[in-house]
Enzyme design. Sequence first.
Site, PDB file in Angstrom:
ATOM      1  CB  CYS A 113      49.978  -4.362  54.337  1.00 11.81           C
ATOM      2  SG  CYS A 113      51.013  -3.562  53.100  1.00 11.81           S
ATOM      3  CB  CYS A 117      53.973   1.827  54.781  1.00 13.16           C
ATOM      4  SG  CYS A 117      52.652   2.880  54.154  1.00 13.16           S
ATOM      5  CB  CYS A 124      48.023  -0.338  49.393  1.00 13.23           C
ATOM      6  SG  CYS A 124      47.211   0.692  50.657  1.00 13.23           S
ATOM      7  CD  GLN A 140      32.982  12.153  52.759  1.00 12.10           C
ATOM      8  OE1 GLN A 140      33.792  11.550  53.481  1.00 12.10           O
ATOM      9  NE2 GLN A 140      32.489  13.328  53.076  1.00 12.10           N
ATOM     10  CD  GLU A 147      33.632  23.559  48.416  1.00 16.05           C
ATOM     11  OE1 GLU A 147      34.840  23.874  48.424  1.00 16.05           O
ATOM     12  OE2 GLU A 147      33.102  22.835  49.284  1.00 16.05           O
ATOM     13  CG  ASP A 169      31.879  16.958  55.348  1.00  7.94           C
ATOM     14  OD1 ASP A 169      32.722  16.858  56.255  1.00  7.94           O
ATOM     15  OD2 ASP A 169      31.852  16.203  54.357  1.00  7.94           O
ATOM     16  CB  CYS A 205      37.686  13.784  58.649  1.00  5.28           C
ATOM     17  SG  CYS A 205      38.546  15.328  58.282  1.00  5.28           S
TER      18      CYS A 205
END
Length: 416
Positions: free
Chosen positions: A63, A69, A146, A246, A293, A341, A367
Amino acid sequence: MAEATLAITRLGHRGDGIADTPAGEVFVPFTLPGETVLADCDGDRARLIEVRSPSPVRAKPLCRHFGTCGGCALQHMAPRAYRAWKRELVVTALAHRGLAPEVAPLVAIDPRSRRRAVLTARRQGKAVTVGYHARLSHRLIDVEECPVLVPAIEAALPALRRVLEPFVPVKDDLRIGITATRNGLDLALEGPARRGPALVARVVDDVRRMGVARLSIAGEPVLTLAEPAIEVDGIAVVPPPFAFLQAVEAAEIALGSRVVAAVGGARQVADLYSGVGTFSLRLARSARVKAVEGDADALTALAAAAARAAGLKPVETLRRDLARMPLAAGELKGFDAVVFDPPRAGAAAQAAEIARSAVPTVVAVSCNPATLARDLRILVEGGFRIDSVTPVDQFLYAPHIEVVARLSRARGGSGG
């Protein structure tokens, strides 16, 4: 600042090259181990001026915005070395908690695969800038390409400035969520957006040409031209505006298939931090699922998707802020498996309750390798053994990584 010639010895967990100097470590972005570089030093941070002796694994970035960036940190690293470094992030995080399970090879993800992006819009004079912030800065980079994003989003970037112009306030930034769905782009605005029917009417034609399915402001749809549905294992789900998803469909499939395989023949599964049903809907093909949740709109979307799908086992939903009120060990009685998660902060309190429960199988998705390692340590100390750990490169060229781990009750004590 002072110019200095530095020898880069390793990469830090944020992807910066590290040079060891008499004054301590100096972090130099966009450098690689084995390189000699000229840099402007300011304490333990430096700005790269020139690479004088490049690494053999240095690669040409994809890129033209790379280096200004702040979205990508490692486009300049050849694929094999990059993937090895990404996997090592997980190994190192686990080792810091005294855990040494086998970590599987990284599940690689291709460029142009990210279906969801969060951008910033800002009015600068008469023009509107749309893009990402520069590294460690409030400066906004006007992004015209991008290579991480799916083509449908990348192609929409030029038109996005025109569509957003009526809504961007004079002084404040506007946060933009854009998701590629099967029926078009889902465009969500957050922040002090200007609003009103007249403004929406001004952009209807541009929005239609841009391929937008739904336009929302502050969580409320103001224009819907098509149903912004995504697919979860072939099941249509209409997520609420700015809902957590996700980021890459291929990564979701990789995670979902491993979660389903990890629970095996479980008949009763608790899916904690379930979101819109990324795992719940897959699991419900063979097991009864309790989806927990804190986001009511996400649970509504999950329930609606489950009700429309044919052949699923029952899916029960429960709204609960698991960070403040985790499911207690007693509430987990009767479940054959638990999947969790959580956000980047992890789920320490919930992991402690799972460790006190009699649940035989746990699948952890995260993550953030650091908080995942902390949570796995809690489970191991509670009598679990880590059976598998698989990193998935959902966040291409960024110093973040998704991980799925399976644990089972260890016979005769804890493991790891």
